[in-house]
Design an enzyme around this catalytic site. Structure first.
Site: not given
Ligand SMILES: N[C@H](CCC[C@H](N)C(=O)O)C(=O)O
Length: 288
Positions: A220, A76
């Protein structure tokens, strides 16, 4: 322990609940992850981040990530920047350069001193089996059948799987309809994150992302990296690209195959809080 301390954080609007798993014991069964992530019955977030002690002697921490749907994943990017801010603010380290281990590798988090963090996101995985993606051989572009559509996509691994499509307009891209279709396409055996990339020029793209296990997010980081890798391999982008997402802009750099992708951007604390452990979780907690 009847409650867990947490910090709510965000990186370009991609938001996280962060737990210190060193000074408190934190167990995150999928049902609890889903409850915490729920924006009506819980705290609300795209992902949960867990700070743990590193297993490897040459790493500072272990970095664990859980999607809102309860699945644990291995990467992430926006969360990595928040992780770097969290561990310094919690006085778990005083370092400017922090090495963390994940389920699939390690990341280097670098405080730049101006509020931005640069993350060494690792070398992109382009061999299909490493993405993972089902294809007979590696290619910068694959044709993917999705219903009546035949889509031209890139498949890139950043420690997590990504599909990237080029679109004429990110603002008008069918993210909510095509995103879940591609996320769950059988060509991606572990599902995937889906980036809709509009190329503005060789140093600037607009990007919207349907994230695996979270739906469309405001940003993202790992898909921003995958999109730049895809565009460079299509010879449509140079090696330093500004990636503008709905939540803001990341600076992504990639020198080419075999080199790591470097991502630079901000990370902010929103608030600190305490999550009361429901009795049944506490019951498990007490080792019954
Ligand atoms: N949804 C991703 C994890 C979060 C990635 C994203 N929030 C980022 O900033 O990279 C996955 O299932 O692989």
């Amino acid at each position: 322990m009847s409650a867990l301390r947490f910090t709510k954080m965000q990186g370009l609007g991609n938001d996280f609940v962060v737990f210190d798993g060193i000074r408190q014991r934190v167990d995150l069964p999928p049902e609890m992850v889903r409850t915490i992530a729920d924006r009506h019955f819980g705290i609300g977030c795209d992902q949960i981040l867990l700070v743990e002690a590193a297993a490897s002697p040459d790493c500072d921490f272990r970095y664990r990530i859980f999607n809102a749907d309860g699945t644990e994943v291995a990467q992430c990017g926006n969360g990595a920047r928040c992780f770097a801010v969290f561990v310094r603010r919690a006085k778990l380290t005083g370092k400017d350069i922090i090495t963390v281990e994940t389920r699939t590798g390690r990341l280097i988090l670098h405080h730049r001193g101006n509020g931005n963090i640069t993350v060494h996101m690792g070398v992109p995985r382009l061999v299909p089996a490493d993405v993972p993606f089902r294809a007979d051989e590696e290619s910068p572009e694959y044709l993917l059948s999705a219903g009546k559509h035949t889509l031209r996509i890139a498949a890139v691994g950043m420690g997590n799987p990504h599909a990237v499509l080029r679109v004429a307009s990110a603002a008008e891209a069918p993210v909510a309809t095509l995103g879940p279709r591609i996320e769950t396409h059988p060509a991606f055996p572990e599902r995937c994150n889906v980036g809709f990339m509009e190329i503005r020029d060789r140093n600037h793209i607009q990007l919207r992302v349907w994230e695996r296990g979270a739906g469309e997010t405001l940003a993202c980081g790992s898909n921003a990296c995958a999109a730049v890798v895809a565009g460079i391999r299509w010879d449509e982008l140079d090696h330093a690209v500004a990636v503008t997402l709905p939540g803001g802009t990341l600076e992504i750099e990639w020198a080419g195959p075999g080199h790591p992708v470097m991502m630079t951007g901000p990370a902010q604390v929103v608030f600190d809080g305490v999550w009361p452990l429901p009795a049944k979780i506490r019951h498990i907690e007490e080792g019954s």
